[in-house]
Enzyme design. Structure first.
Site, short mmCIF file in Angstrom:
data_model
loop_
_atom_site.label_atom_id
_atom_site.label_comp_id
_atom_site.label_asym_id
_atom_site.label_seq_id
_atom_site.Cartn_x
_atom_site.Cartn_y
_atom_site.Cartn_z
N LYS A 80 85.10 -59.74 -42.39
CA LYS A 80 86.09 -59.47 -41.32
C LYS A 80 86.41 -60.77 -40.58
CE LYS A 80 86.61 -56.35 -37.30
NZ LYS A 80 85.96 -55.24 -36.57
N SER A 155 88.46 -50.83 -36.14
CA SER A 155 89.23 -52.03 -36.31
C SER A 155 89.00 -52.74 -37.64
CB SER A 155 88.89 -53.01 -35.18
OG SER A 155 87.52 -53.40 -35.25
N SER A 179 83.94 -49.02 -35.32
CA SER A 179 84.94 -49.73 -36.13
C SER A 179 84.70 -49.85 -37.62
CB SER A 179 85.08 -51.15 -35.60
OG SER A 179 86.21 -51.22 -34.81
N1 GLN Z 1 88.14 -48.16 -31.44
C1 GLN Z 1 87.16 -48.79 -30.60
C2 GLN Z 1 87.80 -49.80 -29.69
O1 GLN Z 1 88.97 -50.03 -29.84
C3 GLN Z 1 86.07 -49.39 -31.41
C4 GLN Z 1 86.34 -50.77 -31.87
C5 GLN Z 1 85.15 -51.40 -32.50
O2 GLN Z 1 84.16 -50.74 -32.82
N2 GLN Z 1 85.26 -52.71 -32.68
O3 GLN Z 1 87.19 -50.33 -28.82
#
Ligand code: GLN
Length: 493
Positions: A80, A155, A179
């Protein structure tokens, strides 16, 4: 065996290692094969922000002095784009860092190279890992390989969609509130969110440091455990690192459920309002499978589950506001050189560099931390976080692992929440309480919705440092079921 055979694309790491050992294919040919998969399919999927050239990938791993028989010798994977790879660009999918080149390897990347892995490229994600759909990347929107009109989840959508489409056998994402588990459920892959502190955060760009964990995704529990084995364990470079030693988590994967294992069904998660009947039915089937395998099924409730999303909302924004202060054109970031005053330089750099989602979160974060509000918001959220963790710990007095949904529905269409950001934030309802509690969780596929056909998943949650148990339980499940072997046909070759 022809190199264009789809059986390489969807082979597990375990199979690829065996085929490399039998010299059916060389590691260079395998690397070229996967680089070519991106050339064939990624214009459509947009999982990668960059795929490196084969020579430099080889040279990178060779320069790290890999072990002769590394856990991942010759196996390509993707990282990532919020995790540092030395001398590679790293943007966090943000204009803010579009010209940044990492000057060191994240501990996870260094360990992967030491185990002989080839790091093939940079995976797309929501900007600074903030989002649930992979639509907030400043550069491109990754789509779901099962249905390209749908999101892959976020994400870490680029990492997960690449694995689901057979472009790489494994990838690293990062978790703050779900995420990797969340896209994994949307794309039919398997992943682990480690116990907080079990995988070093050194070289992972901080979003909410007290929650962030690098998390591997692959197609089976066995492969996930293999990648986890390469990266987990104490690291002096991360002050929050636990003292756990590195070990091979695949060693005790017998395929049989640990005798007498007690699985707790989280009733108030499975019965939550808004959860789709198809998700419940698929999870019920998984419960029946566990029962047949000899598990003791119990029923538990986590009373504070429903406060997770609100608590996460406050704490993640608060930490993001302070972590992202460093992107100011002085310490980090592409500076606005045209500004004539220092103040303008700061303002323009941050205004032009951050996308609107990230900017909004920074503002919310500064608000909940501001004098006069910090006690009500940040202070109370920290108290509720303790209550959430306490609920989980109490449940583990009765059961060994918990079983619950990852998401109430299958993958949603691109743009579905463009006008409803609150719904987007609620996507983490079942995942973020586990990050808040600091616990490990393994997410795995358990079926498909009917119309359209999209993967569905569930997660197993364990006490601190129980990854080995989670892998044993999940691996035993995958010996009895074949959901993890299903692949999107459109990307078969
Ligand atoms: N959807 C969550 C956020 O936007 C989780 C994101 C993540 O785990 N990096 O904060």
């Amino acid at each position: 065996m022809s190199l264009s055979s789809p059986s390489f694309a969807f082979a597990t790491i375990k199979e690829l290692k065996e085929r490399l050992a039998r010299r059916e294919i060389s590691s260079r040919e395998l690397l070229d094969f996967f680089i070519n998969r991106f050339a064939q399919h990624d214009a459509q999927l947009k999982t990668a922000l960059e795929v490196f050239d084969a020579e430099s990938i080889f040279a990178d791993t060779a320069a790290t002095q890999p072990a002769a028989q590394g856990l991942l010798s010759g196996i390509p994977g993707m990282i990532k784009d919020n995790i540092c790879q030395k001398n590679r660009r790293m943007t966090c999918a943000s204009k803010m860092l579009k010209n940044y080149t990492a000057i060191y390897d994240a501990t996870a990347c260094e360990r992967l190279k030491q185990e002989g892995a080839f790091l093939i490229g940079r995976a797309n994600c929501d900007e600074f890992a903030m989002g649930s759909s992979c639509e907030y990347s400043a550069f491109q929107k990754t789509v779901n390989p099962w249905d390209v009109s749908r999101v892959p989840g976020g994400s870490s959508g680029g990492s997960v969609a690449a694995v689901a489409a057979g472009l790489v056998p494994w990838a690293l994402g990062s978790e703050t509130g779900g995420s990797v588990r969340f896209p994994s459920a949307f794309c039919g892959t398997t992943c682990v969110k480690p116990t907080y502190g079990h995988v070093s955060r050194s070289g992972l760009v901080a979003y909410a440091s007290s929650l962030d964990q690098i998390s591997p995704v692959a197609r089976t529990v066995y492969d996930t455990a293999l990648v986890f084995s390469a990266i987990a364990g104490n690291d002096p470079k991360d002050s929050s690192s636990l003292s756990a030693a590195q070990k091979d988590y695949t060693k005790n994967l017998t395929g049989v459920l640990p005798a007498g294992v007690r699985i707790g069904i989280v009733d108030n998660a499975l019965g939550a309002s808004g959860i789709e009947p198809e998700v419940v039915a698929a999870i019920q089937q998984a419960i029946v499978a566990f029962e047949k395998m000899g598990a003791q099924i119990k029923h538990v409730s986590l009373p504070t589950l429903e406060y997770g999303a609100a608590t996460y909302f406050i704490l993640s924004r608060a930490e993001a506001a302070s972590n992202l202060a460093r992107f100011d054109g002085v310490r980090y970031a592409t500076r606005d050189k045209a500004a004539s005053t220092l103040r303008d330089m700061y303002c323009n750099t941050r205004h032009d560099g951050f996308g609107s989602e990230v900017a909004t979160r920074i503002m919310v974060g500064n608000y909940v931390l501001s004098a006069g509000h910090a006690k009500d918001y940040y202070g109370n959220a920290k108290k509720v976080q303790n209550m959430i963790r306490h609920d989980f710990i109490s449940a583990f007095k009765e059961v060994d692992v918990l079983l619950m949904p990852v998401h109430p529905a299958p993958a949603f269409p691109l743009g579905a929440f463009d006008l409803d950001k609150l719904q987007m934030d609620l996507q983490d309802f079942f995942t973020c309480p586990i990050n808040l509690a600091g616990l490990p969780a393994l997410a795995l596929p358990c079926g498909f919705s009917k119309k359209p056909v999209l993967p569905l998943g569930f997660q197993l949650v364990g006490p601190d440092l129980s990854e080995e148990l989670l892998f044993q339980v999940g691996h035993a499940y995958q010996q009895q079921t074949d959901w993890h072997t299903c692949h999107p046909l459109a990307f078969a070759e």
